[in-house]
Design an enzyme around this catalytic site. Structure first.
Site, PDB file in Angstrom:
ATOM      1  N   GLU A 111       0.846  -1.198   0.000  1.00 49.17           N
ATOM      2  CA  GLU A 111       0.000   0.000   0.000  1.00 49.17           C
ATOM      3  C   GLU A 111       0.872   1.236   0.000  1.00 49.17           C
ATOM      4  OE1 GLU A 111      -2.392  -0.171   3.526  1.00 49.17           O
ATOM      5  OE2 GLU A 111      -3.025  -2.230   3.109  1.00 49.17           O
ATOM      6  N   LYS A 113       2.036   4.687   1.659  1.00 48.74           N
ATOM      7  CA  LYS A 113       2.062   5.234   3.016  1.00 48.74           C
ATOM      8  C   LYS A 113       1.647   6.692   2.906  1.00 48.74           C
ATOM      9  CE  LYS A 113       5.019   5.493   7.114  1.00 48.74           C
ATOM     10  NZ  LYS A 113       4.529   6.757   7.559  1.00 48.74           N
ATOM     11  N   ASP A 115       0.830  10.420   3.961  1.00 48.41           N
ATOM     12  CA  ASP A 115       1.516  11.292   4.909  1.00 48.41           C
ATOM     13  C   ASP A 115       0.560  12.337   5.484  1.00 48.41           C
ATOM     14  OD1 ASP A 115       3.506  12.402   6.374  1.00 48.41           O
ATOM     15  OD2 ASP A 115       4.443  13.475   4.715  1.00 48.41           O
ATOM     16  N   TYR A 223      -7.085   0.023   7.716  1.00 48.44           N
ATOM     17  CA  TYR A 223      -6.942  -1.033   8.718  1.00 48.44           C
ATOM     18  C   TYR A 223      -8.255  -1.225   9.465  1.00 48.44           C
ATOM     19  CZ  TYR A 223      -4.417  -3.604  12.437  1.00 48.44           C
ATOM     20  OH  TYR A 223      -3.949  -4.548  13.320  1.00 48.44           O
ATOM     21  N   LYS A 309      10.321   3.982   3.646  1.00 48.55           N
ATOM     22  CA  LYS A 309      10.127   5.405   3.374  1.00 48.55           C
ATOM     23  C   LYS A 309      10.976   5.868   2.195  1.00 48.55           C
ATOM     24  CE  LYS A 309       9.496   8.001   7.169  1.00 48.55           C
ATOM     25  NZ  LYS A 309       8.696   8.935   7.880  1.00 48.55           N
ATOM     26  N   CYS A 405      16.988  47.197   9.783  1.00 48.88           N
ATOM     27  CA  CYS A 405      15.964  46.905   8.778  1.00 48.88           C
ATOM     28  C   CYS A 405      16.485  47.258   7.384  1.00 48.88           C
ATOM     29  CB  CYS A 405      14.689  47.690   9.080  1.00 48.88           C
ATOM     30  SG  CYS A 405      13.426  47.449   7.814  1.00 48.88           S
ATOM     31  N   CYS A 408      14.011  50.359   6.119  1.00 49.63           N
ATOM     32  CA  CYS A 408      13.948  51.691   6.727  1.00 49.63           C
ATOM     33  C   CYS A 408      15.148  51.995   7.631  1.00 49.63           C
ATOM     34  CB  CYS A 408      12.644  51.853   7.505  1.00 49.63           C
ATOM     35  SG  CYS A 408      12.595  50.858   9.003  1.00 49.63           S
ATOM     36  N   CYS A 423      11.468  44.390  12.725  1.00 49.54           N
ATOM     37  CA  CYS A 423      11.680  45.828  12.649  1.00 49.54           C
ATOM     38  C   CYS A 423      10.554  46.494  13.443  1.00 49.54           C
ATOM     39  CB  CYS A 423      11.634  46.267  11.187  1.00 49.54           C
ATOM     40  SG  CYS A 423      11.458  48.055  11.032  1.00 49.54           S
ATOM     41  N   CYS A 429       7.776  52.010   8.308  1.00 49.28           N
ATOM     42  CA  CYS A 429       8.528  51.095   7.446  1.00 49.28           C
ATOM     43  C   CYS A 429       7.599  50.646   6.308  1.00 49.28           C
ATOM     44  CB  CYS A 429       8.995  49.915   8.299  1.00 49.28           C
ATOM     45  SG  CYS A 429       9.918  48.683   7.392  1.00 49.28           S
TER      46      CYS A 429
HETATM   47  S1  IVH Z   1      -1.105   0.424   8.820  1.00 51.01           S
HETATM   48  C1  IVH Z   1      -0.630  -1.682  12.859  1.00 51.01           C
HETATM   49  N1  IVH Z   1      -1.183   1.486   6.422  1.00 51.01           N
HETATM   50  O1  IVH Z   1       1.999   5.337   8.999  1.00 51.01           O
HETATM   51  C2  IVH Z   1      -0.651  -1.089  11.498  1.00 51.01           C
HETATM   52  N2  IVH Z   1      -0.369   2.839   8.191  1.00 51.01           N
HETATM   53  O2  IVH Z   1       4.105   4.158  11.386  1.00 51.01           O
HETATM   54  C3  IVH Z   1      -1.303   0.236  11.474  1.00 51.01           C
HETATM   55  N3  IVH Z   1       0.195   5.137   7.527  1.00 51.01           N
HETATM   56  O3  IVH Z   1       0.729   5.332  12.225  1.00 51.01           O
HETATM   57  C4  IVH Z   1      -0.881   1.143  10.409  1.00 51.01           C
HETATM   58  N4  IVH Z   1      -0.354   4.929   5.411  1.00 51.01           N
HETATM   59  O4  IVH Z   1      -0.429   6.786  10.502  1.00 51.01           O
HETATM   60  C5  IVH Z   1      -0.857   1.687   7.718  1.00 51.01           C
HETATM   61  N5  IVH Z   1      -1.387   2.296   4.251  1.00 51.01           N
HETATM   62  C6  IVH Z   1      -1.058   2.499   5.534  1.00 51.01           C
HETATM   63  C7  IVH Z   1      -0.579   3.738   6.004  1.00 51.01           C
HETATM   64  C8  IVH Z   1      -0.216   3.865   7.345  1.00 51.01           C
HETATM   65  C9  IVH Z   1       0.103   5.752   6.351  1.00 51.01           C
HETATM   66  C10 IVH Z   1       0.708   5.793   8.749  1.00 51.01           C
HETATM   67  C11 IVH Z   1      -0.086   5.541   9.986  1.00 51.01           C
HETATM   68  C12 IVH Z   1       0.846   4.834  10.937  1.00 51.01           C
HETATM   69  C13 IVH Z   1       2.194   5.140  10.363  1.00 51.01           C
HETATM   70  C14 IVH Z   1       3.130   3.948  10.493  1.00 51.01           C
END
Ligand code: IVH
Length: 654
Positions: A111, A113, A115, A223, A309, A405, A408, A423, A429
């Protein structure tokens, strides 16, 4: 069909259209038709306040009632994932999983991740009942009111769902909402959010759900937790969640081999830039729940998942100069000017150095090779000096922060507890004068939209205006004149925000306006009194107090007042704040139809009353909704305390 049936039908229709639009991305009606349905529902709900439902689609707009966020314990702790930047460690994870499962075949669900900030949503009988932030993993903030305004989060689910379950995911601010928000903030000279994550988190913690509603937050769910959820595979359960109404990413994928995992990572390392939201990596999860259980947890993380990451993109270029910008409030920001270089698809030649401390921390010299990075941030930042390519032996003097500044020439100042250098010449100014006028006419202030930056600059350069009040004593074109005239109706709280008292934002201005009701009361307010105002601390109070004792500011206010601007609350604002409940102590109990309990607490305070949680001889009356607690009822009867119904109470305030 009677009104009530119609309300129910409209709610169902709107829930379905929301789902089609936000989750399936395939609306079946036009925005216009959608708005029409929504307006019909709003009208009907207004006519039938007894049909109030916190999960109605109309509640997405939120309310401005200031909310507190009670801390609540998570039903199941919210763990985070083991993180890595190294592909070798991803391989180790895969190998370790295989070994621990004794060579059993297993699949990985890959999946993105996302942000943002993680959220836990609780549903009961198919309805959203609670939304809690991660907090420290064991307990978090109950932000249900705000989360209800996020359109991708279903309030009511489709089909037959388990009686009770939890789903977790990420709340995000899409790039386009983020850019719009920062544009608006730049216009109002408010501090910009560094990245969408900060913006999402700042928004979700806002006390005003209407703000949340307007900021265009989004959410992806990833989840499911609960006892009665069908299916053993995580992937399959996510597809089920999508059918129930949740926004589950279409980009999750089952991988049979490590090669599939590599392909997924390689693909998304480049293509993630095309996504509407920020991502910072890939999450790999063992798909089978039985295998997940077998793998178990370490003290901190599940053993069945890992986050890989992405490296933030970096580039190295030559520093040419540091310039200093003076903002509306006089704050001086150092800016690095560099040879242009390509970074994440755009040419970059400037990077912010934030403030004096950050700048000095780098010990910069002209000609240094600097490494810049664009992580989740939109504005690039300097990470460090690249010592391999910088000739550190032969560089000249280090670049110093300025003492005066640049505009001025006034000596700069810095308050001991603050990071910013400024300033102090706020009256003379130029960027500060221009900035103040720009702020004054901006949308959230006086909203004189036909007067923009360019016009202000030219008026100022021609010596026609020196401050905002001059706009009301000069000749304008007919159309501009109209918008200047219209601004005379802008309510007091916004006028207070518009005059640009340092540190007084929209919220502080509102709070001051409500408490003091007019400028004379505010001008006479003592420091003690200011400090007792909702949301006003030492910094704001001092700023307001000194501002209102400065001759030039007093003249400005008088001239604006003379021109006809609102320097007091209007009639309607005054009635929503009364002294009807002065000296009364009120206990709230039960469930209400028209407002939430928190809203009633607020209403009581706004009308001079005090809230108390326990019934005693001091209680003036009990505001009782449905299902009032039996213990409270018994005690109230024994003490002879009056029980007031919701309707009686609302009548009292009228
Ligand atoms: S699963 C126990 N899936 O990344 C598993 N987390 O450190 C629960 N996050 O705290 C997390 N995308 O805030 C999961 N596709 C994804 C995610 C994801 C972002 C975040 C989440 C979590 C942190 C992992």
């Amino acid at each position: 069909m009677d009104d009530k049936q119609l309300i129910i039908q409209l709610r169902e229709q709107l829930h379905t259209h929301n789902y089609n639009y936000y989750v399936l991305n395939s609306p079946t009606i036009s925005d216009h038709e959608f708005d029409d349905l929504m307006h019909r529902l709003e009208d009907l709900e207004q006519k039938h306040p007894d049909m109030y439902d916190a999960n109605s689609p109309t509640q997405r707009v939120g309310s401005d009632i200031s909310q507190e966020f009670p801390t609540v314990r998570h039903t199941r702790p919210m763990l985070s994932l083991a993180n890595t930047y190294s592909l070798d460690e991803v391989r180790d994870f895969y190998q370790r999983t295989s070994n621990s499962l004794n060579g059993q075949p297993f699949r990985i669900c890959a999946e993105l991740k996302y942000d943002g900030l993680s959220i836990s949503l609780h549903y009961q009988k198919g309805r959203l009942i609670r939304a809690v932030t991660r907090g420290d993993g064991l307990q978090g903030d109950d932000v249900t009111g705000n989360v209800r305004t996020i359109r991708t989060i279903p309030l009511v689910l489709n089909g037959s769902v388990p009686d009770e379950f939890e789903i977790r995911g990420e709340i995000l601010m899409p790039w386009n909402s983020f850019e719009r928000l920062n544009r608006e903030r730049a216009e109002a000279e408010e501090e910009l959010f560094a990245n969408p994550r900060n913006a999402a988190s700042g928004t979700l913690k806002s006390k005003d759900a209407r703000i949340v509603s307007h900021r265009g937050l989004d959410a992806y769910l990833y989840y499911l937790l609960g006892d009665d959820i069908p299916g053993d595979g995580h992937y399959q359960r996510m597809q089920t969640a999508r059918r129930w109404g949740f926004n589950v990413s279409n980009d999750i994928k089952l991988c049979d081999t490590l090669q599939d995992v590599w392909d997924y990572i390689t693909y998304w390392d480049t293509h993630r830039k095309e996504l509407p939201v920020a991502t910072d990596g890939i999450v790999l999860k063992v798909d089978s729940l039985a295998q997940q259980r077998a793998l178990g947890m370490t003290a901190k993380n599940p053993r069945w998942a890992i986050a890989y990451k992405f490296q933030a993109e970096q580039a190295v270029t030559t520093l040419r100069e540091v310039t200093f910008q003076v903002g509306r409030t006089g704050v001086v920001t150092p800016v690095a000017n560099m040879d242009p270089v390509l970074l994440s698809g755009t040419m970059v030649h400037r990077a912010t150095l934030h403030n004096q401390d950050v700048m000095q921390g780098f010990d910069l010299h002209v000609g240094d090779k600097v490494r810049i990075e664009k992580g989740g941030e939109i504005i690039p930042k300097i990470v460090d000096i690249d010592h391999e390519t910088t000739d550190t032996q032969h560089r000249g003097d280090g670049i110093r922060f300025i003492t005066h500044c640049p505009v001025c020439g006034t000596p700069l100042q810095r308050n001991p507890e603050e990071a910013s250098t400024f300033c102090p010449n706020d009256q003379e100014c130029t960027p500060q004068i221009l900035g103040k006028i720009e702020h004054f006419v901006s949308r959230k202030a006086m909203n004189i939209n036909l007067i923009g930056t360019e016009l202000i600059n030219s008026y100022f350069n021609d010596g026609i205006i020196h401050d905002a009040a001059d706009l009301y004593y000069m000749h304008h074109d007919a159309k501009v004149q109209q918008s200047v005239e219209a601004s005379k109706q802008v309510p007091f709280e916004r006028v207070l925000f518009a005059i640009g008292i340092r540190f007084v934002g929209e919220i502080a201005a509102k709070s001051l306006a409500r408490k003091y009701q007019n400028i004379d009361n505010l001008s006479q307010a003592s420091m003690e009194s200011l400090l007792e105002t909702d949301g006003i601390g030492q910094v704001i109070a001092t700023s307001v107090y000194t501002y209102l004792r400065n001759e030039r500011n007093i003249t400005l206010i008088n001239r604006l007042r003379q021109a006809g601007l609102q320097f007091q609350l209007n009639e309607t604002q005054l009635v929503s704040h009364s002294t009807v409940l002065d000296g009364q102590t009120i206990v709230i109990s039960g469930v209400f139809a028209h407002h939430s309990r928190d809203e009633y607490k607020h209403i009581i305070e706004q009308n001079g009353g005090k809230n108390s949680s326990s019934v005693s001889a001091m209680t003036s009356f009990i505001l009782a909704g449905d299902n009032m607690g039996p213990a409270k009822l018994e005690k109230a009867t024994r003490l002879g305390i009056r029980i007031v119904s919701e309707q009686e109470f609302l009548d009292m305030l009228r």
